[in-house]
Design a protein around this motif. Structure first.
Motif, PDB file in Angstrom:
ATOM      1  N   ARG A 101      -6.122   4.627  -6.926  1.00  0.00           N
ATOM      2  CA  ARG A 101      -7.169   5.633  -6.792  1.00  0.00           C
ATOM      3  C   ARG A 101      -6.536   7.012  -6.901  1.00  0.00           C
ATOM      4  NH1 ARG A 101     -10.012   7.254  -1.263  1.00  0.00           N
ATOM      5  NH2 ARG A 101      -8.279   8.704  -1.373  1.00  0.00           N
ATOM      6  N   VAL A 102      -6.990   7.807  -7.857  1.00  0.00           N
ATOM      7  CA  VAL A 102      -6.400   9.119  -8.129  1.00  0.00           C
ATOM      8  C   VAL A 102      -7.012  10.209  -7.257  1.00  0.00           C
ATOM      9  CG1 VAL A 102      -5.898  10.806  -9.929  1.00  0.00           C
ATOM     10  CG2 VAL A 102      -6.033   8.376 -10.507  1.00  0.00           C
ATOM     11  N   LEU A 103      -8.335  10.196  -7.097  1.00  0.00           N
ATOM     12  CA  LEU A 103      -9.058  11.230  -6.365  1.00  0.00           C
ATOM     13  C   LEU A 103      -9.823  10.642  -5.181  1.00  0.00           C
ATOM     14  CD1 LEU A 103     -10.591  13.193  -9.406  1.00  0.00           C
ATOM     15  CD2 LEU A 103      -8.654  13.893  -7.988  1.00  0.00           C
ATOM     16  N   PRO A 104      -9.977  11.416  -4.084  1.00  0.00           N
ATOM     17  CA  PRO A 104      -9.523  12.796  -3.902  1.00  0.00           C
ATOM     18  C   PRO A 104      -8.014  12.919  -3.664  1.00  0.00           C
ATOM     19  CG  PRO A 104     -10.551  11.999  -1.899  1.00  0.00           C
ATOM     20  CD  PRO A 104     -10.761  10.931  -2.937  1.00  0.00           C
ATOM     21  N   HIS A 105      -7.356  11.821  -3.332  1.00  0.00           N
ATOM     22  CA  HIS A 105      -5.905  11.775  -3.274  1.00  0.00           C
ATOM     23  C   HIS A 105      -5.486  10.321  -3.514  1.00  0.00           C
ATOM     24  CE1 HIS A 105      -7.099  11.065   1.035  1.00  0.00           C
ATOM     25  NE2 HIS A 105      -6.231  10.086   0.888  1.00  0.00           N
ATOM     26  N   TRP A 161      -9.777  11.271 -14.120  1.00  0.00           N
ATOM     27  CA  TRP A 161     -10.096   9.920 -13.659  1.00  0.00           C
ATOM     28  C   TRP A 161     -10.121   9.854 -12.145  1.00  0.00           C
ATOM     29  CZ3 TRP A 161     -11.970   7.570 -17.530  1.00  0.00           C
ATOM     30  CH2 TRP A 161     -11.472   7.789 -18.806  1.00  0.00           C
ATOM     31  N   ASP A 162     -11.045   9.094 -11.606  1.00  0.00           N
ATOM     32  CA  ASP A 162     -11.069   8.842 -10.164  1.00  0.00           C
ATOM     33  C   ASP A 162     -10.144   7.694  -9.790  1.00  0.00           C
ATOM     34  OD1 ASP A 162     -13.378  10.574  -8.980  1.00  0.00           O
ATOM     35  OD2 ASP A 162     -14.170   9.748 -10.838  1.00  0.00           O
ATOM     36  N   ALA A 163      -9.924   6.767 -10.745  1.00  0.00           N
ATOM     37  CA  ALA A 163      -9.061   5.614 -10.466  1.00  0.00           C
ATOM     38  C   ALA A 163      -8.664   4.948 -11.777  1.00  0.00           C
ATOM     39  CB  ALA A 163      -9.791   4.602  -9.578  1.00  0.00           C
ATOM     40  N   TYR A 197       0.854  -1.198   0.000  1.00  0.00           N
ATOM     41  CA  TYR A 197       0.000   0.000   0.000  1.00  0.00           C
ATOM     42  C   TYR A 197       0.883   1.238   0.000  1.00  0.00           C
ATOM     43  CZ  TYR A 197      -3.135   3.525   2.215  1.00  0.00           C
ATOM     44  OH  TYR A 197      -3.853   4.651   2.532  1.00  0.00           O
ATOM     45  N   TYR A 198       0.609   2.157  -0.906  1.00  0.00           N
ATOM     46  CA  TYR A 198       1.283   3.445  -0.852  1.00  0.00           C
ATOM     47  C   TYR A 198       0.323   4.529  -1.321  1.00  0.00           C
ATOM     48  CZ  TYR A 198       2.244   2.759  -5.928  1.00  0.00           C
ATOM     49  OH  TYR A 198       2.144   2.540  -7.276  1.00  0.00           O
ATOM     50  N   GLY A 199       0.581   5.757  -0.920  1.00  0.00           N
ATOM     51  CA  GLY A 199      -0.303   6.852  -1.288  1.00  0.00           C
ATOM     52  C   GLY A 199       0.309   8.193  -0.950  1.00  0.00           C
ATOM     53  N   HIS A 200      -0.451   9.239  -1.245  1.00  0.00           N
ATOM     54  CA  HIS A 200      -0.003  10.604  -0.968  1.00  0.00           C
ATOM     55  C   HIS A 200      -1.254  11.469  -0.837  1.00  0.00           C
ATOM     56  CE1 HIS A 200       2.778  14.220  -2.195  1.00  0.00           C
ATOM     57  NE2 HIS A 200       2.502  14.200  -0.903  1.00  0.00           N
ATOM     58  N   SER A 201      -1.244  12.383   0.123  1.00  0.00           N
ATOM     59  CA  SER A 201      -2.435  13.183   0.413  1.00  0.00           C
ATOM     60  C   SER A 201      -2.747  14.229  -0.647  1.00  0.00           C
ATOM     61  CB  SER A 201      -2.292  13.880   1.773  1.00  0.00           C
ATOM     62  OG  SER A 201      -2.343  12.927   2.818  1.00  0.00           O
ATOM     63  N   ALA A 202      -1.808  14.480  -1.572  1.00  0.00           N
ATOM     64  CA  ALA A 202      -2.071  15.455  -2.634  1.00  0.00           C
ATOM     65  C   ALA A 202      -2.970  14.853  -3.707  1.00  0.00           C
ATOM     66  CB  ALA A 202      -0.752  15.906  -3.259  1.00  0.00           C
ATOM     67  N   ASN A 203      -3.758  15.720  -4.374  1.00  0.00           N
ATOM     68  CA  ASN A 203      -4.592  15.319  -5.501  1.00  0.00           C
ATOM     69  C   ASN A 203      -3.744  14.556  -6.514  1.00  0.00           C
ATOM     70  OD1 ASN A 203      -5.710  15.592  -8.225  1.00  0.00           O
ATOM     71  ND2 ASN A 203      -7.190  17.005  -7.343  1.00  0.00           N
ATOM     72  N   GLY A 204      -4.227  13.396  -6.942  1.00  0.00           N
ATOM     73  CA  GLY A 204      -3.449  12.551  -7.828  1.00  0.00           C
ATOM     74  C   GLY A 204      -3.203  13.138  -9.196  1.00  0.00           C
ATOM     75  N   HIS A 205      -4.010  14.101  -9.636  1.00  0.00           N
ATOM     76  CA  HIS A 205      -3.805  14.751 -10.927  1.00  0.00           C
ATOM     77  C   HIS A 205      -2.867  15.956 -10.819  1.00  0.00           C
ATOM     78  CE1 HIS A 205      -6.613  12.434 -13.335  1.00  0.00           C
ATOM     79  NE2 HIS A 205      -7.496  12.520 -12.354  1.00  0.00           N
ATOM     80  N   VAL A 215       3.641  13.058  -5.562  1.00  0.00           N
ATOM     81  CA  VAL A 215       4.914  12.404  -5.921  1.00  0.00           C
ATOM     82  C   VAL A 215       4.714  11.222  -6.862  1.00  0.00           C
ATOM     83  CG1 VAL A 215       6.051  13.140  -3.793  1.00  0.00           C
ATOM     84  CG2 VAL A 215       4.879  10.918  -3.855  1.00  0.00           C
ATOM     85  N   TYR A 216       3.461  10.730  -6.996  1.00  0.00           N
ATOM     86  CA  TYR A 216       3.180   9.613  -7.892  1.00  0.00           C
ATOM     87  C   TYR A 216       2.462  10.061  -9.172  1.00  0.00           C
ATOM     88  CZ  TYR A 216       4.178   7.050  -3.603  1.00  0.00           C
ATOM     89  OH  TYR A 216       4.776   6.567  -2.475  1.00  0.00           O
ATOM     90  N   ASN A 217       2.411  11.362  -9.408  1.00  0.00           N
ATOM     91  CA  ASN A 217       1.691  11.875 -10.567  1.00  0.00           C
ATOM     92  C   ASN A 217       2.239  11.327 -11.877  1.00  0.00           C
ATOM     93  OD1 ASN A 217       1.797  14.499 -12.686  1.00  0.00           O
ATOM     94  ND2 ASN A 217      -0.219  13.988 -11.864  1.00  0.00           N
ATOM     95  N   ASP A 218       3.541  11.037 -11.925  1.00  0.00           N
ATOM     96  CA  ASP A 218       4.109  10.525 -13.172  1.00  0.00           C
ATOM     97  C   ASP A 218       3.545   9.156 -13.529  1.00  0.00           C
ATOM     98  OD1 ASP A 218       5.440   9.377 -10.982  1.00  0.00           O
ATOM     99  OD2 ASP A 218       7.235   8.995 -12.162  1.00  0.00           O
ATOM    100  N   GLN A 219       3.129   8.370 -12.518  1.00  0.00           N
ATOM    101  CA  GLN A 219       2.507   7.080 -12.812  1.00  0.00           C
ATOM    102  C   GLN A 219       1.172   7.291 -13.520  1.00  0.00           C
ATOM    103  OE1 GLN A 219       2.290   4.646  -9.272  1.00  0.00           O
ATOM    104  NE2 GLN A 219       4.511   4.562  -9.032  1.00  0.00           N
TER     105      GLN A 219
END
Length: 349
Positions: free
Chosen positions: A334-338, A319-321, A197-205, A210-214
């Motif tokens: 999952r892209v949104l909300p983060h 996209w939401d995911a 499991y990994y994630g980041h609190s910033a909006n995925g778009h 930090v994972y926006n490039d994915q």
């Protein structure tokens, strides 16, 4: 070994969800594009950009498993009581505790609350040793901010089993939006030692994420799809999050998303580029195991890519995911909300 207190449930502040667990290419095209199999995939990731080229920087010569053994040898009786649990702990509930994902320290205590500075240094070395280099460490640590964990010391670890000899063991590192592990291949037929499991609190778009490039890499695939392919790739709804997201839904009769086998050669190259991007933060032996399991489960042709949004009117840039799925394989992002990303890669029985 003494019993342990039940960890306090931890919640993602925006989603209020408790994160817990689940246990769980044509091959010719794949091998040609990847230039040498999984090792080529990991090496290929290094030429994608100056940032990823830094991932190949030298790191400690000691493998993560050796560092776990070194840490284990320094633990006091009190530390072992608070940190070490039996290999089969929790198995009676259906999912052993070692295979759970967490959104906070796995046993409720932070590194800074129970380990000496030299021990914390060993834990940091171990964490870095399961990654591909300094760039990967910067990314997984959310540029040293560790999301709501606030600091490296705000995370926690647990050890399952006995790493001092030949018995099975698993070292689990967890904090806010993060669960990674190493186990010296103690968990058979399973990549990364279990669900990740990994994630980041910033909006995925957002480029701040930090994972926006994915996500941008995956969007490049969508942009290359023709109208008929998009009919299969776009799904209104959600693939799930947390436990539900980790269940591989596509086994013999895939029904959602666009399949690798339905793509032309240029599109297939983009999909393999996505795979490079996803695996590039992790050490080569874990990337190798992922590719071996994919091939053992039928090859890359079995993988499918789907894009999810919560309503039909939402634009294709929101996209939401997105989800890559196949037999025994789930990479659910999952892209949104983060960003929440759950990964489960296992071999078929």
């Amino acid at each position: 070994m003494n019993s342990h207190p039940r960890p306090t449930p931890s919640f993602c502040p925006e989603c209020s969800e408790h994160v817990t667990p689940l246990a769980g290419f044509g091959r010719r095209d794949f091998m040609r594009v990847m230039t040498g199999g999984a090792a080529g995939l990991m090496g290929g990731a290094a030429v994608l950009s100056p940032a990823t080229s830094r991932a190949a920087a030298p790191r400690t010569a000691k493998p993560a498993e050796e560092l776990v053994r070194e840490l284990f040898s320094t633990l006091t009786a009190e530390q072992k009581t608070a940190t070490v649990m039996p290999w089969a702990h929790g198995a009676e509930s259906g999912v052993p505790t070692r295979l759970k994902t967490h959104n906070a320290p796995p046993l409720g205590k932070k590194l800074g609350e129970q380990f000496t500075k030299p021990q914390q240094d060993l834990i940091r070395q171990t964490f870095k040793a399961i990654l591909s280099g300094d760039d990967a460490y910067d990314r997984i640590s959310r540029q040293g901010k560790w999301d709501n964990s606030g600091s490296f010391e705000g995370n926690g670890i647990a050890i399952f089993g006995d790493p001092s000899g030949k018995d099975p063991f698993s070292w689990v590192f967890a904090g806010h939006h993060l669960t990674l592990r190493c186990d010296g291949n103690s968990q058979p037929n399973t990549a990364f030692g279990g669900p990740m499991y990994y994630g980041h609190s910033a909006n995925g778009h957002s480029e701040v994420n930090v994972y926006n490039d994915q996500t941008r890499e995956v969007m490049g695939v969508f942009d290359m799809l023709n109208e008929e392919q998009r009919k299969h790739a776009v799904i209104v709804g959600s693939p799930g999050d947390g436990v539900g997201a980790l269940k591989p839904k596509l086994v013999d009769k895939p029904a959602t998303g666009v399949g690798y086998g339905e793509l032309d050669e240029s599109q297939r190259k983009l999909v393999t580029g996505v795979m490079r991007k996803l695996l590039s933060p992790f050490r080569q032996e874990d990337g190798d195991e992922v590719m071996q399991l994919i091939q053992g489960n039928g090859g890359i042709e079995k993988l499918r890519l789907a894009f999810y949004k919560d309503n039909a009117e939402k634009g294709n840039d929101r996209w939401d995911a997105w989800r890559i799925e196949g037999p025994g394989f789930v990479w659910n992002y999952r892209v949104l909300p983060h960003v929440h990303c759950f990964v489960n890669v296992v071999g078929q029985a």
